[in-house]
Write a protein that holds these residues in place. Structure first.
Motif, mmCIF file in Angstrom:
data_model
loop_
_atom_site.group_PDB
_atom_site.id
_atom_site.type_symbol
_atom_site.label_atom_id
_atom_site.label_comp_id
_atom_site.label_asym_id
_atom_site.label_seq_id
_atom_site.Cartn_x
_atom_site.Cartn_y
_atom_site.Cartn_z
ATOM 1 N N ASP A 1 0.475 14.091 25.146
ATOM 2 C CA ASP A 1 1.447 14.072 24.064
ATOM 3 C C ASP A 1 2.688 14.872 24.466
ATOM 4 O O ASP A 1 2.610 16.051 24.753
ATOM 5 N N THR A 2 3.835 14.208 24.510
ATOM 6 C CA THR A 2 5.065 14.891 24.913
ATOM 7 C C THR A 2 5.751 15.581 23.739
ATOM 8 O O THR A 2 6.551 16.481 23.940
ATOM 9 N N VAL A 3 5.435 15.130 22.520
ATOM 10 C CA VAL A 3 6.071 15.723 21.343
ATOM 11 C C VAL A 3 4.992 16.081 20.318
ATOM 12 O O VAL A 3 4.801 15.369 19.333
ATOM 13 N N PRO A 4 4.260 17.177 20.536
ATOM 14 C CA PRO A 4 3.248 17.559 19.542
ATOM 15 C C PRO A 4 3.930 17.989 18.237
ATOM 16 O O PRO A 4 5.017 18.544 18.245
ATOM 17 N N GLY A 5 3.298 17.667 17.145
ATOM 18 C CA GLY A 5 3.856 18.027 15.854
ATOM 19 C C GLY A 5 4.837 17.005 15.317
ATOM 20 O O GLY A 5 5.470 17.227 14.290
ATOM 21 N N LYS A 6 4.963 15.878 15.982
ATOM 22 C CA LYS A 6 5.875 14.834 15.526
ATOM 23 C C LYS A 6 5.350 14.238 14.228
ATOM 24 O O LYS A 6 4.178 13.951 14.078
ATOM 25 N N ARG A 7 6.245 14.027 13.285
ATOM 26 C CA ARG A 7 5.882 13.444 11.995
ATOM 27 C C ARG A 7 5.956 11.919 12.082
ATOM 28 O O ARG A 7 6.848 11.370 12.699
ATOM 29 N N GLY B 1 0.819 -1.206 0.000
ATOM 30 C CA GLY B 1 0.000 0.000 0.000
ATOM 31 C C GLY B 1 0.852 1.254 0.000
ATOM 32 O O GLY B 1 2.053 1.228 0.258
ATOM 33 N N SER B 2 0.218 2.370 -0.296
ATOM 34 C CA SER B 2 0.951 3.632 -0.308
ATOM 35 C C SER B 2 1.062 4.185 1.110
ATOM 36 O O SER B 2 0.279 3.866 1.992
ATOM 37 N N ILE B 3 2.065 5.028 1.323
ATOM 38 C CA ILE B 3 2.353 5.603 2.630
ATOM 39 C C ILE B 3 1.662 6.961 2.755
ATOM 40 O O ILE B 3 1.665 7.764 1.830
ATOM 41 N N ILE B 4 1.098 7.222 3.937
ATOM 42 C CA ILE B 4 0.478 8.510 4.235
ATOM 43 C C ILE B 4 1.331 9.203 5.290
ATOM 44 O O ILE B 4 1.564 8.659 6.365
ATOM 45 N N ASN B 5 1.824 10.386 4.988
ATOM 46 C CA ASN B 5 2.596 11.185 5.951
ATOM 47 C C ASN B 5 1.617 11.937 6.838
ATOM 48 O O ASN B 5 0.692 12.574 6.348
ATOM 49 N N GLU B 6 1.834 11.869 8.137
ATOM 50 C CA GLU B 6 0.943 12.537 9.079
ATOM 51 C C GLU B 6 1.763 13.301 10.113
ATOM 52 O O GLU B 6 2.942 13.030 10.305
ATOM 53 N N VAL B 7 1.092 14.223 10.784
ATOM 54 C CA VAL B 7 1.703 14.990 11.866
ATOM 55 C C VAL B 7 0.784 14.851 13.072
ATOM 56 O O VAL B 7 -0.433 15.044 12.962
ATOM 57 N N SER B 8 1.363 14.494 14.234
ATOM 58 C CA SER B 8 0.541 14.312 15.430
ATOM 59 C C SER B 8 0.002 15.649 15.903
ATOM 60 O O SER B 8 0.662 16.677 15.804
ATOM 61 N N ARG B 9 -1.206 15.595 16.439
ATOM 62 C CA ARG B 9 -1.835 16.800 16.978
ATOM 63 C C ARG B 9 -1.526 16.910 18.462
ATOM 64 O O ARG B 9 -1.166 15.950 19.111
ATOM 65 N N LYS B 10 -1.724 18.097 18.995
ATOM 66 C CA LYS B 10 -1.464 18.300 20.420
ATOM 67 C C LYS B 10 -2.595 17.674 21.235
ATOM 68 O O LYS B 10 -3.756 17.955 21.040
ATOM 69 N N GLU B 11 -2.185 16.776 22.142
ATOM 70 C CA GLU B 11 -3.126 16.123 23.038
ATOM 71 C C GLU B 11 -2.627 16.305 24.460
ATOM 72 O O GLU B 11 -1.507 16.767 24.686
ATOM 73 N N GLU B 12 -3.425 15.918 25.443
ATOM 74 C CA GLU B 12 -3.055 16.115 26.842
ATOM 75 C C GLU B 12 -1.757 15.409 27.207
ATOM 76 O O GLU B 12 -0.884 15.985 27.832
#
Length: 104
Positions: free
Chosen positions: A33-39, A20-31
């Motif tokens: 989450d120690t590294v928000p914006g991590k790819r 399958g093809s790969i989807i690039n995502e960025v994590s959102r800020k959650e309670e």
């Protein structure tokens, strides 16, 4: 396909090992989450793969339950066979005695 996994150490692969093809995502800020914006990246078929694996786990559990039931049933049948063998042995002894009485 394992080369894709190996290559992932050098960056985001272009194809998933499943094809399958790969989807690039960025994590959102959650309670928590120690590294928000991590790819990170996921496979396009991720949800389908999870569903397929879940189905396999459920099928495996059903097989395990059936195996347990069959094992118990086999134990019961072995006990019945043992009981029948004892009865046959008992009857064989009595038939032998009756033959001696009748034919002697």
């Amino acid at each position: 396909m394992l080369t894709y996994v190996n290559d992932s150490q050098y960056g985001i692969p272009r194809k998933c090992p499943c094809g399958g093809s790969i989807i690039n995502e960025v994590s959102r800020k959650e309670e928590n989450d120690t590294v928000p914006g991590k790819r990170f990246f996921t496979c396009k078929n991720y949800e389908e793969e999870i569903e397929r694996l879940t189905k396999r786990v459920v099928e495996a559990e059903e097989v395990m339950l059936e195996t347990t039931k069959l094992s118990r049933e086999m134990e019961r049948l072995e006990e019945k066979v043992q009981s029948l063998c004892e009865q046959v042995e008992y009857l064989t002894v009595h038939v032998g005695r009756l033959e001696k009485v009748c034919f002697d």
